[in-house]
Design a protein around this motif. Structure first.
Motif, PDB file in Angstrom:
ATOM      1  N   PRO A   1       3.532  -5.001   2.625  1.00 15.62           N
ATOM      2  CA  PRO A   1       2.745  -4.412   1.550  1.00 15.62           C
ATOM      3  C   PRO A   1       2.777  -5.297   0.315  1.00 15.62           C
ATOM      4  N   MET A   2       1.746  -5.164  -0.511  1.00 16.26           N
ATOM      5  CA  MET A   2       1.694  -5.921  -1.761  1.00 16.26           C
ATOM      6  C   MET A   2       2.701  -5.320  -2.740  1.00 16.26           C
TER       7      MET A   2
ATOM      8  N   TRP B   1       9.841  -0.900   4.185  1.00 18.08           N
ATOM      9  CA  TRP B   1       8.421  -1.083   3.843  1.00 18.08           C
ATOM     10  C   TRP B   1       8.131  -0.488   2.464  1.00 18.08           C
TER      11      TRP B   1
ATOM     12  N   LEU C   1      10.753  10.125   4.008  1.00 16.63           N
ATOM     13  CA  LEU C   1      10.467   9.064   3.047  1.00 16.63           C
ATOM     14  C   LEU C   1      10.027   9.635   1.696  1.00 16.63           C
TER      15      LEU C   1
ATOM     16  N   THR D   1       1.889   1.601  -0.728  1.00 17.17           N
ATOM     17  CA  THR D   1       3.180   2.174  -1.114  1.00 17.17           C
ATOM     18  C   THR D   1       2.987   2.887  -2.460  1.00 17.17           C
ATOM     19  N   PRO D   2       3.954   3.745  -2.851  1.00 16.45           N
ATOM     20  CA  PRO D   2       3.711   4.628  -3.995  1.00 16.45           C
ATOM     21  C   PRO D   2       3.381   3.908  -5.307  1.00 16.45           C
ATOM     22  N   GLY D   3       4.023   2.764  -5.581  1.00 20.42           N
ATOM     23  CA  GLY D   3       3.729   2.054  -6.820  1.00 20.42           C
ATOM     24  C   GLY D   3       2.312   1.500  -6.825  1.00 20.42           C
ATOM     25  N   HIS D   4       1.869   1.049  -5.665  1.00 17.06           N
ATOM     26  CA  HIS D   4       0.505   0.535  -5.520  1.00 17.06           C
ATOM     27  C   HIS D   4      -0.510   1.665  -5.761  1.00 17.06           C
TER      28      HIS D   4
ATOM     29  N   VAL E   1      -1.167   0.431   4.626  1.00 19.91           N
ATOM     30  CA  VAL E   1      -0.168  -0.479   4.048  1.00 19.91           C
ATOM     31  C   VAL E   1       0.268  -0.117   2.626  1.00 19.91           C
TER      32      VAL E   1
ATOM     33  N   LEU F   1      11.810   9.028  -1.866  1.00 10.18           N
ATOM     34  CA  LEU F   1      11.138   8.645  -3.113  1.00 10.18           C
ATOM     35  C   LEU F   1      11.572   9.564  -4.255  1.00 10.18           C
TER      36      LEU F   1
ATOM     37  N   GLY G   1       7.319  -2.576  -1.080  1.00 12.54           N
ATOM     38  CA  GLY G   1       6.085  -2.329  -1.823  1.00 12.54           C
ATOM     39  C   GLY G   1       6.345  -1.909  -3.254  1.00 12.54           C
ATOM     40  N   LEU G   2       7.476  -1.225  -3.469  1.00  6.98           N
ATOM     41  CA  LEU G   2       7.839  -0.782  -4.820  1.00  6.98           C
ATOM     42  C   LEU G   2       8.501  -1.889  -5.628  1.00  6.98           C
TER      43      LEU G   2
ATOM     44  N   PRO H   1      -3.845  -8.087   0.732  1.00  5.24           N
ATOM     45  CA  PRO H   1      -3.864  -7.143  -0.391  1.00  5.24           C
ATOM     46  C   PRO H   1      -5.196  -7.201  -1.138  1.00  5.24           C
ATOM     47  N   VAL H   2      -5.706  -6.054  -1.514  1.00  7.77           N
ATOM     48  CA  VAL H   2      -7.021  -5.978  -2.171  1.00  7.77           C
ATOM     49  C   VAL H   2      -6.813  -5.859  -3.684  1.00  7.77           C
TER      50      VAL H   2
ATOM     51  N   GLN I   1       4.023   5.766   5.646  1.00  5.77           N
ATOM     52  CA  GLN I   1       4.010   5.849   4.182  1.00  5.77           C
ATOM     53  C   GLN I   1       3.088   6.950   3.638  1.00  5.77           C
TER      54      GLN I   1
ATOM     55  N   VAL J   1       4.285  -4.156  -5.999  1.00  5.11           N
ATOM     56  CA  VAL J   1       3.830  -3.833  -7.346  1.00  5.11           C
ATOM     57  C   VAL J   1       5.100  -3.564  -8.141  1.00  5.11           C
ATOM     58  N   PRO J   2       5.173  -3.992  -9.392  1.00  7.10           N
ATOM     59  CA  PRO J   2       6.401  -3.748 -10.151  1.00  7.10           C
ATOM     60  C   PRO J   2       6.809  -2.275 -10.086  1.00  7.10           C
TER      61      PRO J   2
ATOM     62  N   GLN K   1      -0.076   4.376  -7.573  1.00  8.34           N
ATOM     63  CA  GLN K   1      -0.135   4.727  -8.987  1.00  8.34           C
ATOM     64  C   GLN K   1      -0.811   3.619  -9.800  1.00  8.34           C
ATOM     65  N   ALA K   2      -0.620   2.374  -9.395  1.00 12.83           N
ATOM     66  CA  ALA K   2      -1.282   1.267 -10.101  1.00 12.83           C
ATOM     67  C   ALA K   2      -2.805   1.360  -9.962  1.00 12.83           C
TER      68      ALA K   2
END
Lengths: 316, 316
Positions: free
Chosen positions: A10-11, A273, A232, B199-202, B197, A236, A277-278, B168-169, B230, A13-14, B204-205
């Motif tokens: 996964p990408m 995973w 999961l 994740t929670p931070g993505h 793919v 979180l 991603g997080l 990633p998009v 996920q 993200v901060p 929310q972003a």
């Protein structure tokens, strides 16, 4: 962690505000994951499993249990296994039910032990054939003696959310047993949702209730089961509360024999995973870990229940 | 919801601050769930499925798709199915790819339609054989004419997080297509994680990026796939952001043919379990819904991938 773009990670993200930057995964696949397997897994296979988990970057790998072989035949080889893996990873906790188990573990050089309590009378009776307080009394000298030997002591607490016989478990009942385990000297607790019924609000309510009674979040780990697919999201919620120790089982191995379902422990891969991603550091190489779980699934003769393992191993 | 303690429902805890008190489930099992089934499901079975979903309390049930039968043979019976279910539930949206599909849907009395766009060029090409902008141009008259008929219009947007060809998009790319769909008149968008793919931070972003560009949260639904396990934690993150429309598929039916895994859509039962535990009203009877998914699994000849369905149907 090693970036393996071909795996479709996964990408990152901060991490959102309030999330930890690092999570310690307490890997339970070799002990909790295997203990209910009917067919005996060869000791050498278990040792290879643990070495591969360590090579994938896991640093806390629960190795085995020094219970009486009559109760958990699958782990009857603890004496033979432990010396084979003692240097595999920085931390190799082992389960000990009583002083006899502690003696066996310490004599082999174990430096981290875990005791296994219950928040409910029904499960204490079913699992330990004792009341909750009788079980605590049994653990007290174990913890005291382990601490005297400078061992790190983890206290597992089963049925923190629901119990198959008693239904929803009142928060004060859980808090009381947690308090008792910490007071006798446990360094860390693992809050178990043994039958997988917890939901995120319940998780945060329990953590808050524990904090309110003086139990600090850093002493708390969480141990969720995926019986209803909630592991999961519960994790979180725990991370958002500040928890930084999460139990998981490579490939999703294992589960509770009292929960009528094929699904059990949170799969380490699904956890990694999400954490990746997080943007949360785990030190785990997801590719190596997935390969390990695929290999172990082959040893056990059935596919991994981990969705991440299945997805990654189906990639072309 | 009907309380069915014998099912072992989670203990509801008051929703944490900031969570919605009610969530609208957009049930996609009958359309998205079935569209990739190889063996033809009889029209009468689909109709019974939809009626049973409605009886379980679902109020928004996507019924079918008026695409050309050549592209989705499983849904070639849309003309025959829709009249059988038109009065089954308050809202029965149908997918329409173009003006011809819109004409077919409206002539049968459909009052809710959905169009299906892509955030990435690769998937627009693969799924629609068009560029992203060509697809938007195709949808514009569909949306305009549907709105002129007072139909409710949903815009699906695929590949909002990752794309199997492009990785990633970028968020601005997703925001641009969302903006275009809303500007042409869509009442609601469904943000799809087509390959699972996210994740929670993505999540929310992306929601924050959309808000920053003037897209209000009430116009946004989320559509997560469970490919990597996920879907539910992503849903929790979306709820925490204020999202109140969640897509799910009864029994976890369906999935994306481009994601190499047996797992696909978020299972409605797993979602209802979490929402019930969070004290969030859905109007769904989990017992009736589970029984429906068990029945449908029997029709399809394979077990449901929903963990909640498996756990509840294994109960003694």
């Amino acid at each position: 962690m090693t970036t393996t773009p071909e795996l479709g990670l996964p990408m990152p993200v901060p991490a959102a505000e309030g999330l930890p930057t690092r999570v310690r995964i307490h890997e339970v696949g070799a002990r909790d994951g295997l203990q209910n397997e009917k067919a005996t897994v060869p000791t050498e296979t278990k040792a290879e499993f643990i070495h591969r988990l360590a090579a994938a970057g896991l640093t806390i790998i629960e190795a085995t249990s020094f219970v009486h072989p009559k109760w958990v035949p699958q782990l009857a080889d603890a004496e033979r296994l432990f010396p084979l893996v003692r240097d595999a990873a920085p931390h190799l906790p082992v389960l000990v039910p009583n002083e006899r188990g502690l003696d066996r573990a310490l004599s082999l050089g174990a430096t981290r032990i875990a005791v296994f309590a219950s928040a409910t009378e029904s499960f204490a009776k079913a699992n330990l054939n004792r009341t909750v307080d009788e079980a605590l009394a049994m653990f007290e000298p174990v913890v005291t003696r382990a601490k005297a030997q400078d061992a790190h002591v983890r206290g597992y607490l089963s049925m923190c959310f629901g119990d198959p016989w008693e239904g929803p478990v009142p928060l004060p009942q859980v808090v009381r047993v947690c308090r008792a385990l910490l007071d006798m000297g446990c360094d860390e607790l693992s809050l178990g949702d043994t039958i997988g019924v917890a939901t995120p609000g319940h998780v945060q309510a329990l953590l808050t209730a524990l904090n309110d009674e003086g139990v600090p979040t850093p002493s708390l780990g969480v141990h969720f089961h995926d019986t209803y697919g909630q592991a999961l999201s519960n994790t979180l919620a725990a991370l958002q509360h500040g928890v930084t120790t999460v139990d998981a089982s490579a490939g999703g191995l294992g589960g509770c024999p009292y929960a009528k379902s094929a699904t059990g422990n949170l799969a380490t891969e699904d956890l990694v995973w999400m954490l990746t991603g997080l943007g949360i550091d785990t030190g785990v190489d997801l590719g190596l870990l997935t390969a390990t779980s695929v290999w172990m699934a082959g040893q056990l003769g059935r596919p991994s229940p981990s969705r991440t393992v299945r997805a990654l191993s189906h990639k072309e």
